[in-house]
Design a protein around this motif. Structure first.
Motif, short mmCIF file in Angstrom:
data_model
loop_
_atom_site.label_atom_id
_atom_site.label_comp_id
_atom_site.label_asym_id
_atom_site.label_seq_id
_atom_site.Cartn_x
_atom_site.Cartn_y
_atom_site.Cartn_z
N GLU A 216 0.59 -1.32 0.06
CA GLU A 216 -0.13 0.12 -0.11
C GLU A 216 0.86 1.33 -0.02
O GLU A 216 0.28 2.37 -0.37
N ILE A 217 2.38 1.15 0.43
CA ILE A 217 2.98 2.31 0.37
C ILE A 217 3.33 2.58 -1.02
O ILE A 217 3.29 3.75 -1.38
N ILE A 218 3.63 1.79 -1.85
CA ILE A 218 3.93 2.02 -3.24
C ILE A 218 2.48 2.48 -3.98
O ILE A 218 2.47 3.61 -4.83
N ASN A 219 1.31 1.89 -3.52
CA ASN A 219 -0.03 2.27 -4.23
C ASN A 219 -0.11 3.55 -3.85
O ASN A 219 -1.06 4.34 -4.46
N THR A 220 -0.11 4.13 -2.72
CA THR A 220 -0.15 5.30 -2.27
C THR A 220 0.43 6.59 -3.00
O THR A 220 -0.22 7.54 -3.30
N VAL A 221 1.76 5.95 -3.59
CA VAL A 221 2.42 7.03 -4.38
C VAL A 221 1.67 6.79 -5.75
O VAL A 221 1.59 8.00 -6.43
#
Length: 332
Positions: A216-221
Motif C-alpha cells: 500500500e506504500i507503493i500504491n499510495t504513491v
C-alpha cells in the motif's frame, strides 16, 4: 515414495502465496491453513493445482485446529509458519496482537511435536521489527545484524499498537527459541526475518484499490496527482519474490539451521518510488519525486549489515527499481 509435502500456515497471505507458488513449482505438495472455507476456496481457485489442499484454522491461538490439521496429514514433512496478526489499530494490544502471535507460534510447534513427529524442518517467518530499534530506541549510528534484538520491553509495548506489533514479533520469535531450547524437538528450525515487503501479487490483483499493508506504500504513491505533496518517509525493503526464495533456502539448506535470515534489499523513500514510477511510466500522474531529499531522510533509517544472510542465500536481492516497476505494472 510420495513427494515431500509442506504445511504453510496463513496460506492466503501476500508472502505465503508466493511461497506456495514456488513450492508447487519445485514439485512439493502443499497443505495451507486458512481462516475459513471461503478463503480456502478462493485460494484453491487461484492456485489451480491438485497438489494444493487446505485446512481451516480459524484463529492463530487455536491449538486444537493445528492438532487436527496435522493429524489429517501424516504425509507432511515440512512446516512453514507464516501466519501472524498485523495491524496498528488494536484496542486491546495484548489480546489482539501479542497473544495471538506468541500463542500461534507455540501452538504450531506443540502440535508438530505431539502429532507430526515425521516433520523434520520448520521455518518461522518473523519481521525486522524484532531486530531494529525504533522510536526512543532508534540509534542512527548502530549497524543492525542478524544478532540484534529490538530493545522495546513488554510493558512499553502496551502503550501503543505500533509498539504492540513490534513486540508481538519479537516475543513470538523468542517463544519459539525457548520452546526449542526446552523441548529439544526432532525438527530443525530456521527464521526468515523480512523488512517492508514490496512486489507483485503471486496470482494477480483482485482489488487494486487496497493492497496489503507493505505494498500500500507503493500504491499510495501511484494514486498521487502531479501537484500532490510527497510525504517525507523512508525505510528498508525486500522484494516478496526474494522472501519466497529465502523460505525455500531456509527449508532446504542445512546452513540456514538455526539461523535468522535478515532479508533487506536496500533503502527506499516515497520520493525514490515516485522518481522510478516517472522514469518507467512517463504517462503517469505521479509527482516527479525529489531524490535529493533522501540524503537527509537516510539519517532516520536504520543501518544494517546482512552479509551473513546473503552468504547463506546465495542470490542477489531484487533492486528497488525492478520491484517498483513490476508492482506498478500489475496495479495499473
Amino acid at each position: 515414495m510420495s513427494p515431500t509435502s509442506v504445511f504453510v500456515s496463513g496460506a492466503n497471505g501476500f508472502v505465503a502465496q508466493h511461497v506456495i507458488k514456488l513450492l508447487l513449482a519445485k514439485g512439493y505438495a502443499v497443505v495451507g491453513s486458512v481462516r475459513s472455507a471461503t478463503k480456502g476456496d478462493e485460494l484453491k481457485e487461484l492456485v489451480k493445482s491438485d497438489k494444493f489442499s487446505y485446512e481451516i484454522i480459524s484463529e492463530l491461538g487455536d491449538k486444537p485446529g493445528f492438532d487436527a490439521a496435522l493429524k489429517k496429514h501424516p504425509e507432511v514433512t515440512g512446516f512453514m509458519h507464516i501466519a501472524s496478526p498485523v495491524g496498528f489499530t488494536a484496542t486491546d494490544i495484548e489480546k489482539e496482537l501479542i497473544r495471538p502471535a506468541v500463542d500461534g507460534t507455540v501452538n504450531a510447534l506443540k502440535a508438530i511435536t505431539e502429532y507430526a513427529p515425521q516433520i523434520n524442518k520448520v521455518v518461522i517467518t518473523g519481521s525486522v521489527v524484532s531486530v531494529f530499534g525504533f522510536g526512543p530506541h532508534f540509534d542512527g549510528n548502530k549497524v543492525y545484524t542478524e544478532d540484534d534484538w529490538n530493545p522495546i520491553t513488554y510493558e512499553e509495548s502496551l502503550s501503543n499498537p505500533m509498539f504492540g506489533y513490534f513486540v508481538s514479533k519479537k516475543f513470538a520469535e523468542l517463544a519459539a527459541l525457548e520452546f526449542i531450547e526446552k523441548e529439544k524437538p526432532n525438527f530443525d528450525t530456521s527464521f526468515v526475518i523480512p523488512c517492508y515487503v514490496f512486489g507483485p501479487q503471486a496470482y494477480g490483483v483482485k482489488n487494486k484499490k487496497k493492497l496489503n499493508l507493505s505494498n500500500e506504500i507503493i500504491n499510495t504513491v501511484v494514486k498521487l496527482g502531479k501537484d500532490d505533496k510527497i510525504e517525507s518517509f523512508g525505510s528498508v525493503f525486500v522484494d516478496v519474490r526474494d522472501v519466497a526464495r529465502a523460505h525455500l533456502v531456509a527449508f532446504e539448506n542445512k546452513r540456514a539451521v538455526p539461523k535468522r535470515l535478515l532479508l533487506i534489499s536496500e533503502k527506499f523513500s516515497l520520493d525514490s518510488i515516485a522518481h522510478i514510477i516517472n522514469e518507467k511510466f512517463p504517462d503517469s500522474s505521479v509527482p516527479k519525486g525529489d531524490i535529493s531529499k533522501d540524503v537527509e531522510l537516510e539519517k532516520s533509517i536504520q543501518k544494517f549489515d546482512n552479509s551473513k544472510t546473503k552468504e547463506i542465500l546465495g542470490f542477489d536481492f531484487i533492486p528497488l527499481e525492478k520491484t517498483v516497476e513490476d508492482t506498478v505494472t500489475q496495479v495499473l
